[in-house]
Design an enzyme around this catalytic site. Structure first.
Site, PDB file in Angstrom:
ATOM      1  N   ASP A   1       0.835  -1.210   0.000  1.00 13.94           N
ATOM      2  CA  ASP A   1       0.000   0.000   0.000  1.00 13.94           C
ATOM      3  C   ASP A   1       0.866   1.255   0.000  1.00 13.94           C
ATOM      4  O   ASP A   1       1.969   1.258   0.557  1.00 13.94           O
ATOM      5  CB  ASP A   1      -0.914  -0.033   1.240  1.00 13.94           C
ATOM      6  CG  ASP A   1      -2.090   0.912   1.108  1.00 13.94           C
ATOM      7  OD1 ASP A   1      -2.280   1.488   0.023  1.00 13.94           O
ATOM      8  OD2 ASP A   1      -2.821   1.079   2.104  1.00 13.94           O
TER       9      ASP A   1
ATOM     10  N   ASN B   1     -10.458  -2.635  -6.365  1.00 15.25           N
ATOM     11  CA  ASN B   1      -9.616  -1.804  -7.244  1.00 15.25           C
ATOM     12  C   ASN B   1     -10.217  -1.607  -8.642  1.00 15.25           C
ATOM     13  O   ASN B   1      -9.853  -0.684  -9.361  1.00 15.25           O
ATOM     14  CB  ASN B   1      -8.204  -2.390  -7.393  1.00 15.25           C
ATOM     15  CG  ASN B   1      -7.324  -2.195  -6.165  1.00 15.25           C
ATOM     16  OD1 ASN B   1      -6.384  -2.956  -5.938  1.00 15.25           O
ATOM     17  ND2 ASN B   1      -7.624  -1.185  -5.360  1.00 15.25           N
TER      18      ASN B   1
HETATM   19  C1  FPP Z   1      -1.637   0.111  -3.507  1.00 15.30           C
HETATM   20  O1  FPP Z   1      -1.231   1.450  -3.521  1.00 15.30           O
HETATM   21  C2  FPP Z   1      -1.102  -0.649  -4.629  1.00 15.30           C
HETATM   22  C3  FPP Z   1      -1.824  -1.270  -5.599  1.00 15.30           C
HETATM   23  C4  FPP Z   1      -3.287  -1.241  -5.636  1.00 15.30           C
HETATM   24  C5  FPP Z   1      -1.182  -1.986  -6.716  1.00 15.30           C
HETATM   25  C6  FPP Z   1       0.056  -2.755  -6.396  1.00 15.30           C
HETATM   26  C7  FPP Z   1       0.762  -3.074  -7.644  1.00 15.30           C
HETATM   27  C8  FPP Z   1       2.110  -3.080  -7.819  1.00 15.30           C
HETATM   28  C9  FPP Z   1       3.069  -2.836  -6.735  1.00 15.30           C
HETATM   29  C10 FPP Z   1       2.700  -3.285  -9.157  1.00 15.30           C
HETATM   30  C11 FPP Z   1       2.514  -4.597  -9.835  1.00 15.30           C
HETATM   31  C12 FPP Z   1       2.765  -5.790  -9.030  1.00 15.30           C
HETATM   32  C13 FPP Z   1       3.311  -6.937  -9.480  1.00 15.30           C
HETATM   33  C14 FPP Z   1       3.184  -8.128  -8.613  1.00 15.30           C
HETATM   34  C15 FPP Z   1       4.039  -7.074 -10.743  1.00 15.30           C
HETATM   35  P1  FPP Z   1      -2.348   2.583  -3.654  1.00 15.30           P
HETATM   36  O2  FPP Z   1      -2.484   2.908  -5.103  1.00 15.30           O
HETATM   37  O3  FPP Z   1      -3.585   2.139  -2.976  1.00 15.30           O
HETATM   38  O4  FPP Z   1      -1.665   3.756  -2.874  1.00 15.30           O
HETATM   39  P2  FPP Z   1      -2.393   4.924  -2.052  1.00 15.30           P
HETATM   40  O5  FPP Z   1      -3.143   4.257  -0.951  1.00 15.30           O
HETATM   41  O6  FPP Z   1      -1.241   5.743  -1.557  1.00 15.30           O
HETATM   42  O7  FPP Z   1      -3.260   5.657  -3.020  1.00 15.30           O
END
Ligand code: FPP
Length: 250
Positions: free
Chosen positions: A21, A69
């Protein structure tokens, strides 16, 4: 002594799960687009996978995309799916070289065709690897998984192949997408949020939770070691008292 040396190699958790996150906030702090945050997050995936492999963790589950998501702006969903396809395609050789077996849990049918194709190809090509299993939770939510399992079990009862009186915890386990995978001993969540967010609710019954303020793109090997070291300081009692754990039986 560095952090890695403080870790007891005999008490490494078999299964570590991570809620990655903070990509969006990391990007905002840097004046970048949210997508850049996700792109930077891929490096942290590599770091945690390497650290987990070196320590001897056998299963690493990453919450890469939740059912919720799908509600994000289309542009971000598309970018995340493309990132996934490209990362899997780029990393497949390295995954194989390092003995990583790829697995996916979640509503995989719901993913775009290109994503499914890349995923199935990588799962197939890495299926004989045994060093560590990397489990990507994609279009995953725990309640979806439990509803799905309940439907399958109800179908069996309806057909007469399952007696309701014989339904056990193992029956449920056998119908979850995590079938055959041991429950995680440790769940890490980055970015300072202290929630489970519909992730592995059944599987986390006895899991230790580790929360860190570090945003996912900043989460490196040292942070992973820190989480394992913190886990090793905890006493896991499974509802028992300390004295029972300290006896020879445990
Ligand atoms: C959460 O941060 C992250 C995600 C929803 C996506 C995670 C994906 C990756 C790290 C990249 C791809 C992964 C692989 C396994 C190749 P957020 O967007 O919710 O952050 P925020 O809470 O600060 O808005």
């Amino acid at each position: 002594m560095n952090l890695k040396e403080q870790i007891d190699p005999k008490r490494i958790p078999l299964h570590v799960a991570i809620i990655m996150d903070g990509n969006g906030r990391w990007a905002k702090q840097k004046g970048e687009s949210r997508i850049m945050g996700h792109i930077s997050g891929v490096e942290s995936v590599r770091e945690s996978l390497t650290a987990a492999t070196e320590l001897g963790v056998k299963h690493l589950t990453l919450y890469a995309f939740s059912t919720e998501n799908w509600n994000r702006p289309k542009e971000e969903v598309d970018a995340l799916m493309n990132l996934l396809v490209n990362t899997i395609a780029q990393e497949i050789a390295s995954l194989s070289e390092n003995g990583v077996r790829l697995k996916a849990i979640g509503d995989i049918d719901n993913l775009p065709e290109s994503c499914k194709a890349a995923l199935f190809k990588a799962i197939d090509q890495t299926s004989n690897n045994t060093t560590i299993e990397l489990i990507l939770a994609l279009s995953y939510s725990s309640r979806w998984e439990i509803v799905n399992a309940t439907r399958k079990i109800a179908e069996m009862v309806k057909k007469g192949t399952l007696d309701p009186a014989s339904i056990s915890e193992d029956t449920i386990h056998q119908h979850l997408t995590t079938k055959g995978i041991p429950d995680p001993e440790l769940l890490i969540r980055t970015s300072g949020e202290k929630r489970i967010s519909n992730f592995l609710l059944w599987q986390c019954a006895y899991t230790e939770f580790y929360f860190t303020k570090t945003l996912w793109p900043d989460f490196k090997k040292e942070h992973f070691y820190e989480a394992i070291a913190a886990y090793q300081q905890r006493e896991r009692r499974f509802g028992m008292v300390s004295e029972q754990l300290n006896s020879d039986a445990h």
